[in-house]
Each structure stands twice: as C-alpha cells, then as structure tokens.
Motif scaffolding. Structure first.
Motif, mmCIF file in Angstrom:
data_model
loop_
_atom_site.group_PDB
_atom_site.id
_atom_site.type_symbol
_atom_site.label_atom_id
_atom_site.label_comp_id
_atom_site.label_asym_id
_atom_site.label_seq_id
_atom_site.Cartn_x
_atom_site.Cartn_y
_atom_site.Cartn_z
ATOM 1 N N PHE A 186 0.818 -1.210 0.000
ATOM 2 C CA PHE A 186 0.000 0.000 0.000
ATOM 3 C C PHE A 186 0.859 1.271 0.000
ATOM 4 C CE2 PHE A 186 -3.924 -2.210 1.962
ATOM 5 C CZ PHE A 186 -4.385 -2.503 0.692
ATOM 6 N N THR A 187 2.096 1.179 0.434
ATOM 7 C CA THR A 187 2.959 2.358 0.396
ATOM 8 C C THR A 187 3.311 2.765 -1.033
ATOM 9 O OG1 THR A 187 4.927 0.959 0.614
ATOM 10 C CG2 THR A 187 3.974 1.836 2.642
ATOM 11 N N ALA A 190 -0.538 5.728 -3.985
ATOM 12 C CA ALA A 190 -0.870 7.022 -3.376
ATOM 13 C C ALA A 190 -2.078 7.622 -4.070
ATOM 14 C CB ALA A 190 0.320 7.973 -3.482
ATOM 15 N N GLN A 192 -5.173 7.278 -3.356
ATOM 16 C CA GLN A 192 -6.388 6.451 -3.332
ATOM 17 C C GLN A 192 -6.630 5.972 -1.905
ATOM 18 O OE1 GLN A 192 -8.381 6.160 -5.806
ATOM 19 N NE2 GLN A 192 -7.121 6.866 -7.527
ATOM 20 N N ASP A 193 -6.692 6.903 -0.981
ATOM 21 C CA ASP A 193 -6.827 6.543 0.432
ATOM 22 C C ASP A 193 -8.124 5.807 0.717
ATOM 23 O OD1 ASP A 193 -4.409 7.775 0.868
ATOM 24 O OD2 ASP A 193 -5.297 9.700 1.471
ATOM 25 N N GLU A 194 -9.224 6.241 0.097
ATOM 26 C CA GLU A 194 -10.512 5.597 0.349
ATOM 27 C C GLU A 194 -10.509 4.152 -0.143
ATOM 28 O OE1 GLU A 194 -10.093 8.435 -1.238
ATOM 29 O OE2 GLU A 194 -10.858 9.930 0.180
ATOM 30 N N LYS A 196 -7.865 2.194 -0.489
ATOM 31 C CA LYS A 196 -6.999 1.399 0.388
ATOM 32 C C LYS A 196 -7.719 1.050 1.688
ATOM 33 C CE LYS A 196 -3.307 4.101 0.302
ATOM 34 N NZ LYS A 196 -1.914 4.559 0.528
ATOM 35 N N GLU A 197 -8.462 1.997 2.205
ATOM 36 C CA GLU A 197 -9.193 1.738 3.450
ATOM 37 C C GLU A 197 -10.222 0.627 3.265
ATOM 38 O OE1 GLU A 197 -12.066 4.191 6.572
ATOM 39 O OE2 GLU A 197 -10.798 5.273 5.143
ATOM 40 N N GLU A 200 -8.310 -2.790 3.078
ATOM 41 C CA GLU A 200 -7.566 -3.246 4.247
ATOM 42 C C GLU A 200 -8.292 -4.387 4.949
ATOM 43 O OE1 GLU A 200 -6.956 0.222 6.590
ATOM 44 O OE2 GLU A 200 -5.156 0.870 5.474
ATOM 45 N N LYS A 359 -4.138 16.871 -3.188
ATOM 46 C CA LYS A 359 -3.296 16.189 -2.214
ATOM 47 C C LYS A 359 -2.817 14.840 -2.756
ATOM 48 C CE LYS A 359 -3.426 14.433 2.561
ATOM 49 N NZ LYS A 359 -3.359 12.996 2.263
ATOM 50 N N GLY A 360 -3.733 14.126 -3.423
ATOM 51 C CA GLY A 360 -3.378 12.831 -3.987
ATOM 52 C C GLY A 360 -2.338 12.940 -5.089
ATOM 53 N N GLU A 363 1.047 13.435 -3.540
ATOM 54 C CA GLU A 363 1.561 12.185 -2.978
ATOM 55 C C GLU A 363 2.047 11.242 -4.069
ATOM 56 O OE1 GLU A 363 -1.655 10.673 -0.715
ATOM 57 O OE2 GLU A 363 -1.380 12.057 0.974
#
Length: 625
Positions: A186-187, A190, A192-194, A196-197, A200, A359-360, A363
């Motif tokens: 996951f590192t 970047a 795509q925080d939603e 990845k959540e 998980e 922000k994405g 990153e």
C-alpha cells in the motif's frame, strides 16, 4: 535455488517448456511433411537427370555395338549402362517382347539379370496398405487432442503443457506472482486513500481468517475496482496481494475470449482450480467487461463470451467463501457489466478509484520521484496544481519525461525546470523546432494568447494565469495560456463556468479587435466552449429555459465525454439555440473587455512577441503597472 527451479531455468535457456513442447511436436510434424514432400519432388528429378530414357531400338543397337556392360530386365522396362569416354551412363527403355534378347546379350558378353518375384501375403498387404496408415493417423490425432485439452485423458494439465500455435485449449494463461522482496504494498499506491481503506479489510481477512470465522463472518468473494484508465487499479490489486503475502493470479479478460466455443469456459475452470490449490490467494481479472458484458441485448444462445461468463458465475458460486480465494476485477465500464455478475455473493463490493485530488497528485508525484534522483528544491505542490485532472499514470509519465530531459541536458539530477517543461510536454507536446512562424503569424498568435489571459485577469474568481507562450507544440498548438487554480476545485458555479466561456472567447475576440478578421487558431477554443455551454444547458440544470431538466446523459463515465440526448427533436432545437446564445454573449463580453483594455493588450502582446514565453508574474506586473 531449488532443483525444480533450476530445471525450469534450464528449460527456459534451452527453449524447452511451453513453447518448446509446441515446437518439438507440431513443428516437427510440419518439418517431416515438408521433407517427405520435397523428397517426392527431388528424387524423381535427380533420377531423371542420371538416367536417360531412349527407344528400345537404341538399346538393341548399343548391345550389337558392344558398348553395353550390364542389363537389368524388369517387368515393364529395361535398364542398362554403357562406358562413354571413360564415364558410366545409365539408360532405360520400355520393354518389348523380344525372344532373341537373351541370345543377343550372351553373344555380346553382356551381364544381365531380372527381378525375383516373391508373392506378398494378403494379410501383410492389408496391414501395410490399410491398418498401418490408419494406426498412424489415430496416434497423431490422439496426440493432438491431448495437446488441445491441455493434458492426458482429457484432463487439464496444470504443469504447463503446450497448445496449438501457442493457444492452450482449456488451460488458463494466468500469470502467477508470489511474495518477493520487490512486491507491491500500500505504500506504493498514493492518492487512493478511500480505496486502500476499503481493501484493508480484505488484507486482514487473508492474514487472520480465524477471527472472522469465529463469529461466522466471511470476506467479500469479489471486489470490483472501477475508475478511469491510469488510476492504478492493477497496482492496487498487486498491493493487496503484497500486503497479505499471498499468491497473486493475474489474467486479462481478453485472454478468456477464444475462437472456439467452450475454450474460454475451460480456462475459467482451470483458473479457479489453480486458485483453490494455492488458497489463500488473490485472483485478479483485468478488463473484466471483455467477458462480463450484459446479456440483455445478446440474441445468441451459443456465444463464446456468454459461455465464459456463465462459467465464471458458476465458479464464483461454487468455491467456499471461507477458503481464502478473493476475486479482484477491474474495469473502466461498470455500466456495461451483467447484473448477475454484480449481485451480492459474487462481486459484493464495488470500489471506486477516481482521478486523484490535489493532495493525492502531490503524494503520487512523491512516490514516483523515489525512483529518480531529484533536486533539493522541487515544488511538488506546484506541479500537482498544474496537473488538475491528471491520472496516476499521467503523473508517472511527467516524472519520467523530466528525467529524460535532464539526461538530454546533461544534468546530474532532475530540477524544477525539468519538471515544469515535462508538464508542458505532457499537456501540449514537444516544442516544434522546425515550425517557424512568420512575423505576421507571431503577432496574431501573440494577441490571441494575450486576449485569453487579459479576459481571465479582468474577471473575478478566475484561475490565475501561470504561463503564456507562443512557441508551437507538436499537439498542433501554436501557443497556449496556462491557468492554475490555487487550490483543488470540485464544484463550479454558473458564473465560474460562464467566465471560462469568456476566457476561451478572448482569443478570437482579440483577433477581431486588433486585425478586424478571424483565423483558424480558435478551433480548439470553440470546441471547448461548445462543450461547456452544452453541459450547462443539458446536464447541469443551468438553463433559463429548461431549468433542472436533464436533456443528456453520459454514455460512459470513465472513458469518454460522449452524451446521449433524451429529448424530442423540437426540444433539442431549443437547447441548441440556448447554447448558441450563451456562446455569443460570452464572445461579445470578451470583446468589450479587450476594447476597454486596448493599450494593455498592445503592450502585453508586443512584450510576448519579444520574449516568446512569459510567466504569470511578469504578465500581472505589466498589467498592474
């Protein structure tokens, strides 16, 4: 390295394996047939060059002359040799009923012989003529069918057999990846925080299935990743497998679609068989819309795609949910998928991977920059602001283009200038060094671009001008004006969209104000204006006539901006009239702004002609002077 791995490597080096099996069997068959065919043509040709066919009378005369050394008397012909100038020459002639032949040969001391007739057994003749050819054909067909089915006795060969012309009948082409030192996690993903959540939980289930079984919970059998191209769907699937440390099966939907009906379904069966043997694992099907299209308008009952889809649905229902086989799939066209594929119990969860926000993007740039030697003072925030609407693949391309430019210019590291230029390259193309504009064309292009910038600067709420250039690019642009939002913009008011129309109209309006004529340079501006104005009327409910009535719908959210009208012809005509009215009004107001700022228009245009490229700071300094 294990012994089996060494053997695999040895096979790869020696050409043995999947390709080697195909070559050794099928190509050898073709080679044998070619050799036999060639011999059938070659042997008679060579024989005809060595043996001369002459009349029987020539044979008699040569015997009487004493030049014949030996004779073979066969059933239908006579063959003999002579010595001519120290060389042996062979002759043949059709046999004639000659009672004096033996007497003539003995008188001339000619050695003669005849064939010995041995009658062949009828049984042997039957075996050689009929049974043996059929046995050979039967053996070859059996060998071929075992190849086509991918194994022996009609079973699927999971060890990697061959196929016909590189096509494995019944064997899946899935690529298997296992945990390694360079596995994705996951590192590496970047922006795509939603997503990845949401994934998980899948990773946690693969790592710790017992705590879910303890209360009877099951992980989703299938997870569908949807989004525009380049947003990292495949990378995300690899990261899930890397985080969970499980095998990863990867196959494209197009690899299931074959020429023969039933082969795709067989590949699906084999894929799930392999997955069950390797469980827990991840099975990733890229571009699943290739085989998962809706069957609503499909009239065929024996279609290869439909059979493959049916087999996929059956397999997803068949495997046990607690075994640890998770199906991940990706598509750009979720609206085209069959409803049976999307129901709970198959693809239980749909995760959207949209274009990254500000922000994405920053990153993503930083993640990709880790693989390059970057300068110390790189402003990733600025690059992220300048690339609104870019996907992760676009941003990776920008970093790579900057690296290529740094190498071309003999830099030891990537600088901010390299990144700025790479943005221009991705957005507008390379600089056309051989495309030299005339002095008059440079003036027109300069006024055109300053027209855009000046109209934008005179409005309130418009994005600031960042760069203006009149250097031609390979995309066809003779120049361009870049505006960069100070922050992320997700919603636009009606006035902001109208301001965009005015800014786009500023180029054509400047040509009319200064030169009293128009050019083809505004073609791209016209295209963008029409698109924005039509969307305001038909999609955004910003029409004074139709209000909040939707007149058009998007046919494909992620792949194109094409729309489909849902109105009658009369309503469509009224919508067109309102679009025209919006564009005309924006064009007129842009012209008024430029006429009221004619002195600044001339001053800025002349400065741009001299410099070719100016920054937004230079532009605003002259404007506010």
């Amino acid at each position: 390295m294990s012994k089996s791995q060494k053997n695999k490597d040895k096979k790869k080096r020696s050409g043995i394996g999947k390709f080697g099996d195909n070559f050794n069997f099928f190509n050898s068959m073709w080679l044998i047939l070619i050799i036999i065919f060639g011999l059938n043509l070659l042997i008679p040709a060579v024989t005809n060059m060595q043996v001369k066919e002459v009349p029987y009378s020539t044979f008699v005369s040569q015997v009487d002359a004493g030049s014949v050394t030996n004779v073979d008397i066969n059933t239908y012909d006579v063959t003999w040799t002579t010595e001519e100038d120290g060389k042996t020459q062979a002759y043949t002639a059709g046999k004639v009923d000659d009672p004096q032949l033996v007497e003539r040969l003995e008188e001339n001391n000619v050695t003669y012989s005849t064939e010995i007739y041995r009658p062949t057994s009828p049984i042997v003749s039957f075996l050689l003529s009929f049974i043996l050819p059929f046995a050979i054909i039967y053996w070859l067909m059996g060998k071929l069918m075992r190849r086509l089915t991918g194994g022996n006795d009609g079973k699927i060969d999971l060890s990697g057999g061959g196929g016909f012309g590189g096509m494995n009948f019944g064997k899946s082409d899935a690529k298997i990846y296992v945990k390694s030192d360079n596995s994705r996690t996951f590192t590496d993903v970047a922006g795509q925080d939603e997503a990845k959540e949401s994934l998980e939980e899948v990773v946690d289930y693969l790592k710790n299935p017992k705590k879910y079984k303890a209360i009877g919970a099951q992980a989703p059998r299938g997870v569908l990743l949807v989004g525009p191209p380049g947003t990292g769907k495949t990378l995300m699937a690899q990261a899930v497998a890397g985080e969970a440390n499980v095998p990863f099966f990867s196959i494209a939907g197009s690899e299931f679609v074959e020429m023969f009906v039933g082969r795709g379904a067989a590949k699906v069966r084999d894929l799930f068989k392999q997955a069950n043997e390797k469980a827990p694992c991840i099975v990733f099907i890229d571009e699943i819309d290739t085989i998962g299209k809706s069957r609503e308008n499909n009239m065929s009952t024996n279609d290869e795609r439909e059979q493959t889809l049916n087999q996929l649905l059956t397999e997803m229902d068949g495997f046990e949910g607690d075994k640890g086989v998770i199906i991940l799939a990706a598509t750009n066209r979720p609206e085209s998928l069959d409803k049976a594929l999307l129901r709970p119990g198959r693809f239980d969860r749909q995760i959207s991977m949209e274009l990254p926000d500000l922000k994405g993007r920053e990153e993503i740039l930083r993640v990709h920059a880790k693989d390059y030697k970057m300068g110390a003072n790189i402003d990733y925030r600025y690059i992220a602001r300048a690339t609104a609407g870019a996907s992760g693949a676009d941003l990776a391309n920008i970093i790579n283009e900057a690296g290529l430019r740094a190498v071309r210019n003999n830099h030891t590291e990537i600088s901010q200038i390299d990144l700025d230029e790479s943005v221009d390259v991705v957005l507008a193309g390379q600089i056309k060094k051989n495309d030299i504009l005339s002095a008059e064309e440079r003036r027109i292009v300069s006024y055109h671009e300053i027209g855009h910038a000046l109209v934008a600067a005179k409005q309130s709420g418009s994005a600031p001008v960042e760069k203006i250039t009149i250097i031609p690019r390979t995309s066809g642009a003779l120049g361009y004006t870049m505006q960069v939002e100070s922050g992320e913009k997700s919603l636009y008011t009606k006035q902001e969209l109208y301001n965009q129309l005015m800014t786009l109209a500023g180029g054509r309006a400047a040509e009319e104000v200064v030169f009293g004529q128009i050019t083809t340079g505004a073609s791209n501006d016209i295209q963008k204006m029409t698109k924005i104005a039509r969307a305001m009327v038909t999609q955004y409910g910003m029409s004074d006539t139709f209000g909040m009535m939707q007149l058009e719908t998007q046919t494909n959210r992620y792949l194109s901006d094409n729309t489909q009208l849902q109105i009658s012809g009369g309503t469509a005509e009224k919508a067109d009239q309102e679009v025209i009215s919006l564009i005309k009004r924006a064009h007129q107001e842009a012209g008024e702004i430029l006429m009221n700022s004619r002195e600044k228009l001339d001053e800025l245009a002349e400065y741009l002609i001299q410099e070719e490229t100016i920054t937004g700071e230079q532009f605003m300094k002259i404007l506010n002077k």
